[in-house]
Write a protein that holds these residues in place. Structure first.
Motif, PDB file in Angstrom:
ATOM      1  N   PHE A  98       0.848  -1.189   0.000  1.00  9.71           N
ATOM      2  CA  PHE A  98       0.000   0.000   0.000  1.00  9.71           C
ATOM      3  C   PHE A  98       0.889   1.246   0.000  1.00  9.71           C
ATOM      4  CE2 PHE A  98      -4.319  -1.569   1.113  1.00  9.71           C
ATOM      5  CZ  PHE A  98      -4.011  -2.904   1.341  1.00  9.71           C
ATOM      6  N   SER A  99       0.706   2.110  -0.993  1.00  7.20           N
ATOM      7  CA  SER A  99       1.476   3.349  -1.065  1.00  7.20           C
ATOM      8  C   SER A  99       0.513   4.518  -1.241  1.00  7.20           C
ATOM      9  CB  SER A  99       2.442   3.301  -2.247  1.00  7.20           C
ATOM     10  OG  SER A  99       3.307   2.192  -2.131  1.00  7.20           O
ATOM     11  N   PHE A 100       0.749   5.569  -0.453  1.00  5.26           N
ATOM     12  CA  PHE A 100      -0.162   6.716  -0.439  1.00  5.26           C
ATOM     13  C   PHE A 100       0.524   7.945  -1.027  1.00  5.26           C
ATOM     14  CE2 PHE A 100      -1.349   3.798   2.895  1.00  5.26           C
ATOM     15  CZ  PHE A 100      -2.730   3.727   2.796  1.00  5.26           C
ATOM     16  N   PHE A 101      -0.168   8.609  -1.939  1.00  2.00           N
ATOM     17  CA  PHE A 101       0.387   9.805  -2.562  1.00  2.00           C
ATOM     18  C   PHE A 101      -0.642  10.932  -2.526  1.00  2.00           C
ATOM     19  CE2 PHE A 101       2.740   6.326  -4.458  1.00  2.00           C
ATOM     20  CZ  PHE A 101       4.044   6.800  -4.462  1.00  2.00           C
ATOM     21  N   THR A 102      -0.147  12.130  -2.207  1.00  3.78           N
ATOM     22  CA  THR A 102      -1.029  13.300  -2.234  1.00  3.78           C
ATOM     23  C   THR A 102      -0.526  14.295  -3.265  1.00  3.78           C
ATOM     24  OG1 THR A 102       0.339  14.286  -0.528  1.00  3.78           O
ATOM     25  CG2 THR A 102      -1.684  13.206   0.187  1.00  3.78           C
ATOM     26  N   GLN A 103      -1.428  15.102  -3.772  1.00  4.54           N
ATOM     27  CA  GLN A 103      -1.025  16.233  -4.610  1.00  4.54           C
ATOM     28  C   GLN A 103      -0.794  17.436  -3.717  1.00  4.54           C
ATOM     29  OE1 GLN A 103      -4.300  16.164  -7.472  1.00  4.54           O
ATOM     30  NE2 GLN A 103      -2.892  15.636  -9.117  1.00  4.54           N
ATOM     31  N   SER A 104      -1.807  17.735  -2.891  1.00  5.90           N
ATOM     32  CA  SER A 104      -1.688  18.836  -1.942  1.00  5.90           C
ATOM     33  C   SER A 104      -1.271  18.260  -0.592  1.00  5.90           C
ATOM     34  CB  SER A 104      -3.037  19.540  -1.777  1.00  5.90           C
ATOM     35  OG  SER A 104      -3.577  19.811  -3.042  1.00  5.90           O
ATOM     36  N   GLU A 105      -0.890  19.141   0.304  1.00 11.92           N
ATOM     37  CA  GLU A 105      -0.561  18.720   1.669  1.00 11.92           C
ATOM     38  C   GLU A 105      -1.775  18.059   2.310  1.00 11.92           C
ATOM     39  OE1 GLU A 105       1.221  21.847   4.115  1.00 11.92           O
ATOM     40  OE2 GLU A 105       0.109  20.959   5.788  1.00 11.92           O
ATOM     41  N   ASP A 106      -1.531  17.043   3.123  1.00 23.21           N
ATOM     42  CA  ASP A 106      -2.642  16.380   3.792  1.00 23.21           C
ATOM     43  C   ASP A 106      -2.195  15.868   5.161  1.00 23.21           C
ATOM     44  OD1 ASP A 106      -5.169  15.163   4.214  1.00 23.21           O
ATOM     45  OD2 ASP A 106      -5.330  14.827   2.063  1.00 23.21           O
ATOM     46  N   VAL A 107      -3.149  15.336   5.904  1.00 18.63           N
ATOM     47  CA  VAL A 107      -2.850  14.736   7.206  1.00 18.63           C
ATOM     48  C   VAL A 107      -3.343  13.298   7.140  1.00 18.63           C
ATOM     49  CG1 VAL A 107      -3.278  14.823   9.690  1.00 18.63           C
ATOM     50  CG2 VAL A 107      -3.098  16.952   8.377  1.00 18.63           C
ATOM     51  N   LEU A 108      -2.417  12.355   7.364  1.00 22.53           N
ATOM     52  CA  LEU A 108      -2.727  10.945   7.140  1.00 22.53           C
ATOM     53  C   LEU A 108      -2.571  10.127   8.418  1.00 22.53           C
ATOM     54  CD1 LEU A 108      -3.401   8.896   4.806  1.00 22.53           C
ATOM     55  CD2 LEU A 108      -0.933   8.525   4.601  1.00 22.53           C
ATOM     56  N   PHE A 114      -1.504  -1.149   9.882  1.00 20.47           N
ATOM     57  CA  PHE A 114      -0.418  -1.298   8.913  1.00 20.47           C
ATOM     58  C   PHE A 114       0.912  -1.571   9.628  1.00 20.47           C
ATOM     59  CE2 PHE A 114      -3.612   0.937   6.518  1.00 20.47           C
ATOM     60  CZ  PHE A 114      -3.432   0.518   5.206  1.00 20.47           C
ATOM     61  N   ALA A 115       1.844  -2.182   8.895  1.00 23.48           N
ATOM     62  CA  ALA A 115       3.163  -2.471   9.461  1.00 23.48           C
ATOM     63  C   ALA A 115       3.868  -1.182   9.894  1.00 23.48           C
ATOM     64  CB  ALA A 115       4.007  -3.225   8.445  1.00 23.48           C
ATOM     65  N   TYR A 116       3.655  -0.122   9.119  1.00 27.33           N
ATOM     66  CA  TYR A 116       4.203   1.196   9.491  1.00 27.33           C
ATOM     67  C   TYR A 116       3.037   2.137   9.734  1.00 27.33           C
ATOM     68  CZ  TYR A 116       8.205  -0.981   7.254  1.00 27.33           C
ATOM     69  OH  TYR A 116       9.181  -1.864   6.903  1.00 27.33           O
ATOM     70  N   PRO A 117       2.543   2.164  10.992  1.00 26.71           N
ATOM     71  CA  PRO A 117       1.374   3.004  11.281  1.00 26.71           C
ATOM     72  C   PRO A 117       1.758   4.489  11.291  1.00 26.71           C
ATOM     73  CG  PRO A 117       2.200   2.008  13.299  1.00 26.71           C
ATOM     74  CD  PRO A 117       3.041   1.456  12.179  1.00 26.71           C
ATOM     75  N   LEU A 118       0.760   5.338  11.059  1.00 29.99           N
ATOM     76  CA  LEU A 118       0.962   6.782  11.168  1.00 29.99           C
ATOM     77  C   LEU A 118      -0.164   7.362  12.003  1.00 29.99           C
ATOM     78  CD1 LEU A 118       1.812   7.995   7.512  1.00 29.99           C
ATOM     79  CD2 LEU A 118       3.401   7.690   9.414  1.00 29.99           C
ATOM     80  N   GLU A 119       0.131   8.387  12.767  1.00 33.84           N
ATOM     81  CA  GLU A 119      -0.890   9.051  13.574  1.00 33.84           C
ATOM     82  C   GLU A 119      -0.910  10.525  13.210  1.00 33.84           C
ATOM     83  OE1 GLU A 119      -2.602   6.816  15.597  1.00 33.84           O
ATOM     84  OE2 GLU A 119      -4.065   8.460  15.592  1.00 33.84           O
ATOM     85  N   ARG A 120      -1.880  10.902  12.429  1.00 35.42           N
ATOM     86  CA  ARG A 120      -2.065  12.298  12.010  1.00 35.42           C
ATOM     87  C   ARG A 120      -0.760  12.921  11.504  1.00 35.42           C
ATOM     88  NH1 ARG A 120      -4.680  16.562  14.385  1.00 35.42           N
ATOM     89  NH2 ARG A 120      -5.586  16.816  12.325  1.00 35.42           N
TER      90      ARG A 120
END
Lengths: 205, 205
Positions: free
Chosen positions: A143-153, A158-164
């Motif tokens: 799973f790979s995530f890409f944004t055009q504009s800035e975002d909060v993810l 997931f194996a590599y979690p993210l918090e905001r």
């Protein structure tokens, strides 16, 4: 209702119970497979006259575009499918050739979050509108995530979690994540995010 | 001094009088061609022990990366080449597979304007720092311009000229331009712009 949009680079297909649109050489490919189309669209400048006859036989409507700007074929096909009322558009044969065309197809995908899927042997690509989304494990494990504009993810499960985490179009690290279990959740707070699900090439290839 | 960085997907090469870095399976490919490397870099988790021996024979240095995050191989190779003082890096075999990896490689290219070239059969890709740039006709006739941030673009000598046009990462129209004559000029005023030069597939393929 789902429509499959077959573009120039398509080289195999498993027929499904849905509608079809053929784009340029993709229309010829569908016609040769005996698959009927609601529409064939393209400049058809690389298609022989005889092949064009075959396309007409298999297509309810044929839209000939101006050959001066042939790179907008996929765009024209998506707009046509949208005008015909299709909610889901699965695009085949639109990846793996010229990278400029591929990038444009990714940008188009971003313009139709939740509605356009770009698919090939290695990649399954869709944009998701801002919100909370649940995903399942499947044939494309990365799973790979890409944004055009800035975002909060945020990524859970997931194996590599993210918090905001703030992410931008310059980041290199939101790539090749994997689910820990069967399901995961991601939250993109501001704008559509492009999710590229992918898999490595098969061992025998 | 130029270095060629051969990545996983490389399948052919015309040896040149320059230095080489091999990335993962790309290092094995170079070793099998009898090409000596200044460095082989990768997690090598898909390379047999015997092949790893061969890589060691042909490489002055072997850097083994943590296999947990294998997608950063190209990034590690570029950083290594940079630290070794190479001004020009030509990257082969880094396109055409997983689109997530391809996008990361494009972002990396944007981080080294004027220094990194991504090349394959269909595409020749480089980022240009803000400024005035002159380009010549060549083997890749189509010119497509992509920005990450908003920019102002001028194109002279192109079939579709632009005069100080604002472009963003959402635009679909700065693609498949061509030179009218032998040379053209473009001006990107604010930030690096990614120029993808491309060509259609050969008639016989």
């Amino acid at each position: 209702m789902k429509v499959i949009i077959a573009c120039k680079l398509i080289d195999e297909i498993t027929p499904e119970d849905c509608d079809y649109i053929g784009v340029d050489k993709g229309a010829l490919f569908l016609a040769r497979q005996g698959i009927h189309m609601v529409c064939a669209i393209g400049d058809f400048d690389s298609v022989e006259q005889e092949d064009l006859k075959l396309i007409h036989q298999f297509s309810r409507e044929v839209v000939c575009l101006n050959p001066i700007k042939d790179d907008t074929d996929a765009q024209a096909a998506i707009e046509k499918a949208d005008s015909l009322g299709y909610q889901q558009m699965e695009i085949l044969g639109a990846t793996g050739g010229r990278i400029d065309h591929e990038l444009i197809n990714l940008r188009l995908t971003m313009q139709y979050p939740g509605r356009v899927i770009l698919k090939d042997d290695r990649n399954l690509i869709m944009a998701y509108p801002a919100g909370t989304h649940h995903v399942k494990a499947g044939d494309y494990p990365y799973f790979s995530f890409f944004t055009q504009s800035e975002d909060v993810l945020t990524l859970h499960g997931f194996a590599y979690p993210l918090e905001r985490r703030r992410i931008t179009c310059y980041d290199l690290y939101t790539v090749s994540n994997q689910l820990i279990g069967e399901t995961g959740t991601f939250i993109n707070e501001k704008n559509p995010v492009l999710l590229i699900r992918s898999r490595d090439e098969k061992k025998d290839s």
